[in-house]
Motif scaffolding. Structure first.
Motif, PDB file in Angstrom:
ATOM      1  N   TYR A   1     115.517   1.433  31.694  1.00 36.68           N
ATOM      2  CA  TYR A   1     115.381   2.305  31.883  1.00 36.68           C
ATOM      3  C   TYR A   1     113.671   2.757  30.960  1.00 36.68           C
ATOM      4  O   TYR A   1     113.474   1.824  30.320  1.00 36.68           O
ATOM      5  CB  TYR A   1     115.976   3.115  30.162  1.00 36.68           C
ATOM      6  N   CYS A   2     113.829   3.675  31.829  1.00 36.75           N
ATOM      7  CA  CYS A   2     112.302   4.037  30.862  1.00 36.75           C
ATOM      8  C   CYS A   2     112.045   5.757  29.980  1.00 36.75           C
ATOM      9  O   CYS A   2     113.140   6.146  29.726  1.00 36.75           O
ATOM     10  CB  CYS A   2     110.690   4.834  32.518  1.00 36.75           C
ATOM     11  N   ALA A   3     111.186   5.699  28.987  1.00 37.03           N
ATOM     12  CA  ALA A   3     111.079   6.497  28.531  1.00 37.03           C
ATOM     13  C   ALA A   3     109.943   7.330  27.863  1.00 37.03           C
ATOM     14  O   ALA A   3     108.509   6.332  28.712  1.00 37.03           O
ATOM     15  CB  ALA A   3     111.891   6.410  26.988  1.00 37.03           C
TER      16      ALA A   3
ATOM     17  N   GLU B   1     113.062   2.833  20.009  1.00 37.67           N
ATOM     18  CA  GLU B   1     113.361   3.269  20.553  1.00 37.67           C
ATOM     19  C   GLU B   1     113.404   5.308  19.963  1.00 37.67           C
ATOM     20  O   GLU B   1     113.362   6.341  20.651  1.00 37.67           O
ATOM     21  CB  GLU B   1     114.642   3.705  21.114  1.00 37.67           C
TER      22      GLU B   1
ATOM     23  N   TYR C   1     110.406   8.054  21.104  1.00 37.98           N
ATOM     24  CA  TYR C   1     110.459   8.163  22.879  1.00 37.98           C
ATOM     25  C   TYR C   1     111.443   9.065  22.855  1.00 37.98           C
ATOM     26  O   TYR C   1     112.951   9.007  22.643  1.00 37.98           O
ATOM     27  CB  TYR C   1     110.746   7.197  23.329  1.00 37.98           C
TER      28      TYR C   1
ATOM     29  N   TYR D   1     113.162  11.491  25.239  1.00 35.81           N
ATOM     30  CA  TYR D   1     112.986  11.781  26.510  1.00 35.81           C
ATOM     31  C   TYR D   1     113.087   9.984  27.530  1.00 35.81           C
ATOM     32  O   TYR D   1     112.257   9.200  27.483  1.00 35.81           O
ATOM     33  CB  TYR D   1     112.116  12.661  27.519  1.00 35.81           C
ATOM     34  N   TRP D   2     114.420  10.484  28.207  1.00 40.29           N
ATOM     35  CA  TRP D   2     114.918   8.916  28.513  1.00 40.29           C
ATOM     36  C   TRP D   2     115.429   9.531  30.298  1.00 40.29           C
ATOM     37  O   TRP D   2     116.452  10.264  29.957  1.00 40.29           O
ATOM     38  CB  TRP D   2     116.185   8.913  27.468  1.00 40.29           C
TER      39      TRP D   2
END
Length: 126
Positions: A95-97, A110, A113, A115-116
């Motif tokens: 996943y990018c965040a 996490e 961050y 937005y995922w």
């Protein structure tokens, strides 16, 4: 609001390489720090790498240091994860965040961050 879409995952043999991409919408992308995380089956999601808004600073989990490289192209609103010397234990959904805080810090947790992306599957066969 930022929308993130990952691509580039797939099946690769141990020792091989893959490059993941994360395309972002929104004009504010270039001011966000970005991170990559992964989640293997039956395990919690874990930090992989992060990059500052300018691209000048990177930080890696010990498990990928020396094998993975995070980079970004702010003109293309895209962040990359080049993965070399892949191992079966790298198998996971990646996943990018985005961290919109705009500070100079790079975070592994996490909660920083906001937005995922939806994730892309990487499978490394032995």
């Amino acid at each position: 609001q930022v929308q993130l879409v990952e691509s580039g995952g797939g099946l690769v043999q141990a020792g091989g390489s893959l490059r993941l991409s994360c395309a972002a919408s929104g004009r504010t992308f270039r001011s966000y720090a970005m991170g990559w995380f992964r989640q293997a089956p039956g395990k919690e999601r874990e930090f992989v790498a992060a990059i500052s808004w300018s691209g000048s600073r990177q930080y890696y989990a010990d498990s990928v240091k020396g094998r993975f490289t995070i980079s970004r192209d702010n003109a293309k609103n895209t962040v990359y994860l080049q993965m070399n010397s892949l191992k079966p234990e790298d198998t996971a959904v990646y996943y990018c965040a985005a961290d919109p805080a705009g500070t100079s810090s790079l975070y592994t947790a996490e909660l920083y961050y906001d937005y995922w992306g939806q994730g892309t599957q990487v499978t490394v066969s032995s």
